[in-house]
Design an enzyme around this catalytic site. Structure first.
Site, PDB file in Angstrom:
ATOM      1  N   TRP A  27       2.990  -1.021 -34.110  1.00  0.00           N
ATOM      2  CA  TRP A  27       3.287  -0.239 -32.893  1.00  0.00           C
ATOM      3  C   TRP A  27       4.772   0.124 -32.843  1.00  0.00           C
ATOM      4  O   TRP A  27       5.141   1.302 -32.687  1.00  0.00           O
ATOM      5  CB  TRP A  27       2.872  -1.044 -31.651  1.00  0.00           C
ATOM      6  N   ASP A  30      -2.089  -3.387 -38.564  1.00  0.00           N
ATOM      7  CA  ASP A  30      -2.722  -2.859 -37.361  1.00  0.00           C
ATOM      8  C   ASP A  30      -1.893  -1.701 -36.822  1.00  0.00           C
ATOM      9  O   ASP A  30      -0.677  -1.830 -36.653  1.00  0.00           O
ATOM     10  CB  ASP A  30      -2.799  -3.955 -36.281  1.00  0.00           C
ATOM     11  N   TYR A  48       0.314   5.562 -31.566  1.00  0.00           N
ATOM     12  CA  TYR A  48       1.664   5.036 -31.801  1.00  0.00           C
ATOM     13  C   TYR A  48       2.541   6.136 -32.418  1.00  0.00           C
ATOM     14  O   TYR A  48       2.529   6.353 -33.626  1.00  0.00           O
ATOM     15  CB  TYR A  48       1.642   3.804 -32.723  1.00  0.00           C
ATOM     16  N   HIS A  54      -9.591   1.292 -28.110  1.00  0.00           N
ATOM     17  CA  HIS A  54      -8.226   0.890 -27.743  1.00  0.00           C
ATOM     18  C   HIS A  54      -8.140   0.521 -26.261  1.00  0.00           C
ATOM     19  O   HIS A  54      -7.765   1.334 -25.430  1.00  0.00           O
ATOM     20  CB  HIS A  54      -7.268   2.031 -28.079  1.00  0.00           C
ATOM     21  N   SER A  91     -10.230  -3.559 -29.248  1.00  0.00           N
ATOM     22  CA  SER A  91      -9.023  -4.189 -28.730  1.00  0.00           C
ATOM     23  C   SER A  91      -9.227  -4.309 -27.226  1.00  0.00           C
ATOM     24  O   SER A  91      -9.513  -3.309 -26.561  1.00  0.00           O
ATOM     25  CB  SER A  91      -7.794  -3.329 -29.057  1.00  0.00           C
TER      26      SER A  91
HETATM   27  N1  LIG Z   1      -3.538  -2.434 -26.691  1.00  0.00           N
HETATM   28  C1  LIG Z   1      -3.403  -2.791 -27.941  1.00  0.00           C
HETATM   29  O1  LIG Z   1      -4.325  -2.701 -28.697  1.00  0.00           O
HETATM   30  C2  LIG Z   1      -2.087  -3.352 -28.403  1.00  0.00           C
HETATM   31  C3  LIG Z   1      -1.073  -3.632 -27.482  1.00  0.00           C
HETATM   32  C4  LIG Z   1       0.074  -4.280 -27.935  1.00  0.00           C
HETATM   33  C5  LIG Z   1       0.226  -4.579 -29.278  1.00  0.00           C
HETATM   34  N2  LIG Z   1      -0.768  -4.264 -30.153  1.00  0.00           N
HETATM   35  C6  LIG Z   1      -0.638  -4.571 -31.596  1.00  0.00           C
HETATM   36  O2  LIG Z   1      -0.119  -5.874 -31.752  1.00  0.00           O
HETATM   37  C7  LIG Z   1       1.090  -5.814 -32.518  1.00  0.00           C
HETATM   38  C8  LIG Z   1       2.026  -6.929 -32.106  1.00  0.00           C
HETATM   39  O3  LIG Z   1       2.349  -6.875 -30.743  1.00  0.00           O
HETATM   40  P1  LIG Z   1       3.738  -6.318 -30.227  1.00  0.00           P
HETATM   41  O4  LIG Z   1       4.404  -5.550 -31.334  1.00  0.00           O
HETATM   42  O5  LIG Z   1       3.476  -5.616 -28.952  1.00  0.00           O
HETATM   43  O6  LIG Z   1       4.555  -7.615 -29.856  1.00  0.00           O
HETATM   44  P2  LIG Z   1       5.125  -8.852 -30.685  1.00  0.00           P
HETATM   45  O7  LIG Z   1       4.558  -8.862 -32.034  1.00  0.00           O
HETATM   46  O8  LIG Z   1       4.950 -10.012 -29.813  1.00  0.00           O
HETATM   47  O9  LIG Z   1       6.694  -8.517 -30.724  1.00  0.00           O
HETATM   48  C9  LIG Z   1       7.177  -7.635 -31.691  1.00  0.00           C
HETATM   49  C10 LIG Z   1       8.690  -7.400 -31.496  1.00  0.00           C
HETATM   50  O10 LIG Z   1       9.402  -8.612 -31.513  1.00  0.00           O
HETATM   51  C11 LIG Z   1      10.638  -8.441 -32.227  1.00  0.00           C
HETATM   52  N3  LIG Z   1      10.553  -9.339 -33.390  1.00  0.00           N
HETATM   53  C12 LIG Z   1       9.590  -9.381 -34.339  1.00  0.00           C
HETATM   54  N4  LIG Z   1       9.814 -10.349 -35.229  1.00  0.00           N
HETATM   55  C13 LIG Z   1      10.948 -10.963 -34.841  1.00  0.00           C
HETATM   56  C14 LIG Z   1      11.683 -12.053 -35.348  1.00  0.00           C
HETATM   57  N5  LIG Z   1      11.279 -12.710 -36.427  1.00  0.00           N
HETATM   58  N6  LIG Z   1      12.819 -12.428 -34.699  1.00  0.00           N
HETATM   59  C15 LIG Z   1      13.228 -11.764 -33.617  1.00  0.00           C
HETATM   60  N7  LIG Z   1      12.561 -10.720 -33.074  1.00  0.00           N
HETATM   61  C16 LIG Z   1      11.422 -10.324 -33.678  1.00  0.00           C
HETATM   62  C17 LIG Z   1      10.728  -6.967 -32.607  1.00  0.00           C
HETATM   63  O11 LIG Z   1      11.359  -6.217 -31.567  1.00  0.00           O
HETATM   64  P3  LIG Z   1      12.936  -6.200 -31.298  1.00  0.00           P
HETATM   65  O12 LIG Z   1      13.618  -6.433 -32.596  1.00  0.00           O
HETATM   66  O13 LIG Z   1      13.226  -4.863 -30.699  1.00  0.00           O
HETATM   67  O14 LIG Z   1      13.147  -7.287 -30.274  1.00  0.00           O
HETATM   68  C18 LIG Z   1       9.263  -6.578 -32.647  1.00  0.00           C
HETATM   69  O15 LIG Z   1       9.044  -5.215 -32.467  1.00  0.00           O
HETATM   70  C19 LIG Z   1       1.603  -4.391 -32.267  1.00  0.00           C
HETATM   71  O16 LIG Z   1       2.548  -3.982 -33.222  1.00  0.00           O
HETATM   72  C20 LIG Z   1       0.316  -3.625 -32.303  1.00  0.00           C
HETATM   73  O17 LIG Z   1      -0.096  -3.426 -33.645  1.00  0.00           O
HETATM   74  C21 LIG Z   1      -1.911  -3.666 -29.733  1.00  0.00           C
END
Ligand SMILES: NC(=O)c1ccc[n+]([C@@H]2O[C@H](COP(=O)([O-])OP(=O)(O)OC[C@H]3O[C@@H](n4cnc5c(N)ncnc54)[C@H](OP(=O)(O)O)[C@@H]3O)[C@@H](O)[C@H]2O)c1
Length: 327
Positions: free
Chosen positions: A21, A51, A56, A121, A152
């Site tokens: 995303w 994913d 996106y 979605h 999802s």
């Molecule tokens: N409705 C849906 O279906 C839906 C909704 C949400 C997410 N998703 C899917 O789930 C995936 C994961 O969720 P998410 O991206 O929302 O949240 P997440 O994985 O909880 O957080 C990702 C963010 O955390 C930071 N990060 C990642 N690894 C890190 C590390 N090792 N150390 C420090 N910061 C780190 C980065 O942003 P910064 O560097 O800017 O802080 C990154 O973009 C998405 O990419 C998407 O594919 C789906």
């Protein structure tokens, strides 16, 4: 890297996979070269599942993944999503004609003739009571446009309803140290039916990585700025629905249980992998260094009973009343 079976697909996917995303939209400025480098680093480290969603960056994330696939020979499974381009986003929009169109667009963006996995979605609740939607996905599978499909979901009850449809291979749901209810009723039922579980928002939008402070500021085009109160989509997608200050206080306590030498992000991801019903966590990452940090979580030894109990106590103290009965 270890691999787990995804539902009844026969695929074995990396326990730590990649959420695409942030490299598409809604997370502030990203650089395509850096995003591609992050994707490549993930594949170098054994990630084989990504994913994404059509929405996106309106195909941007999918097109980056198409570029990656052209540059790599490894098997890479790509899960995309359909439905969120509907305006208005309502149940009637989840009809055969629209689904066919969304899938054609994703086929074009991903430069393939068959999508590995398509997920509805986070559709409106009525969609789960319309078997014809799932029938249309069955037909698209038979026609060879998609290999498998899943959903999802926002809420546990939606997950439980979705897996009553026998064609559903995977459920993507928020599951992390700040969102534990899926493990109560849903995980055993998904396991019983051999449905895969993709744990999304595993780092609570980066908060569980332990780098944020009350002074942290986010760009105006970052949902951690514009969706903190659910202004544009479900508030649960931003910091897992936990208010910023409470989340930070809980993260401070979590520092005490990180294994020596491990980062907080690794603790958060290793915690998810303790649940054998989970197929994989899909942390988002914008840079190779984040991928490296996240993937190394798979190398940590299992958390101890004491660490798990402490994590639960922190959840009970700070988080439970805010989220437990909401999703
Ligand atoms: N409705 C849906 O279906 C839906 C909704 C949400 C997410 N998703 C899917 O789930 C995936 C994961 O969720 P998410 O991206 O929302 O949240 P997440 O994985 O909880 O957080 C990702 C963010 O955390 C930071 N990060 C990642 N690894 C890190 C590390 N090792 N150390 C420090 N910061 C780190 C980065 O942003 P910064 O560097 O800017 O802080 C990154 O973009 C998405 O990419 C998407 O594919 C789906």
């Amino acid at each position: 890297m270890r691999y787990r079976e995804l539902g009844r697909t026969g695929w074995k996917v990396s326990e730590i996979s990649f959420g695409a995303w942030a490299i598409g939209s809604a997370w502030g400025r990203v650089d395509d070269n850096e995003s591609l480098a992050a994707l490549h680093r993930a594949i170098d480290m054994g990630v084989n599942f990504i994913d994404t969603a059509d929405v996106y960056g309106m195909g941007h994330s999918e097109r980056l993944i198409a570029r990656l696939k052209k540059e790599r020979r490894e098997t890479i499974y790509v899960a995309t999503k359909a439905g969120r381009r509907l305006t208005p986003h309502n149940a009637d929009g989840y009809n055969r004609k629209n689904l066919e169109q969304f899938i054609e667009d994703s086929l074009r963006n991903l430069e393939t003739d068959c999508l590995d996995l398509v997920q509805l979605h986070c559709p409106p609740i009525e969609v789960y009571y319309r078997p014809e939607v799932f029938g249309a996905l069955d037909d698209l599978t038979k026609e060879g446009k998609i290999r498998h499909y899943g959903v999802s979901v926002e809420k546990v009850e939606e997950a439980l309803k979705a897996i009553e449809f026998p064609g559903v291979q995977s459920i993507q749901i928020i599951f992390n140290m700040f969102r534990t209810r899926p493990a109560e009723l849903f995980f055993p039922e998904a396991q019983r039916r051999r449905v895969g579980i993709l744990a999304r928002v595993p780092l609570a939008s980066g908060m569980l990585a332990g780098k944020m402070t009350p002074q942290s500021a986010f760009a105006t085009d970052d949902h951690r700025n514009f969706n903190r109160h659910g202004e544009q989509f479900d508030v649960g997608e931003t910091f897992s629905g936990v208010d910023f200050e409470t989340g930070l206080a809980a993260v401070e306590e979590l520092r005490q249980i990180a294994p020596p030498g491990a980062t907080l992000a690794q603790l958060a991801l290793r915690w998810i992998l303790m649940f054998e019903a989970v197929t994989c966590a899909i942390p988002g990452a914008k840079r190779p260094a984040q991928v490296e940090d996240n993937v190394r979580a798979a190398d940590l030894p299992p958390l101890t009973d004491a660490q798990m109990a402490k994590a639960r106590a922190i959840y009970d103290t700070y988080i439970r009343k805010l989220v437990h009965q909401r999703w």
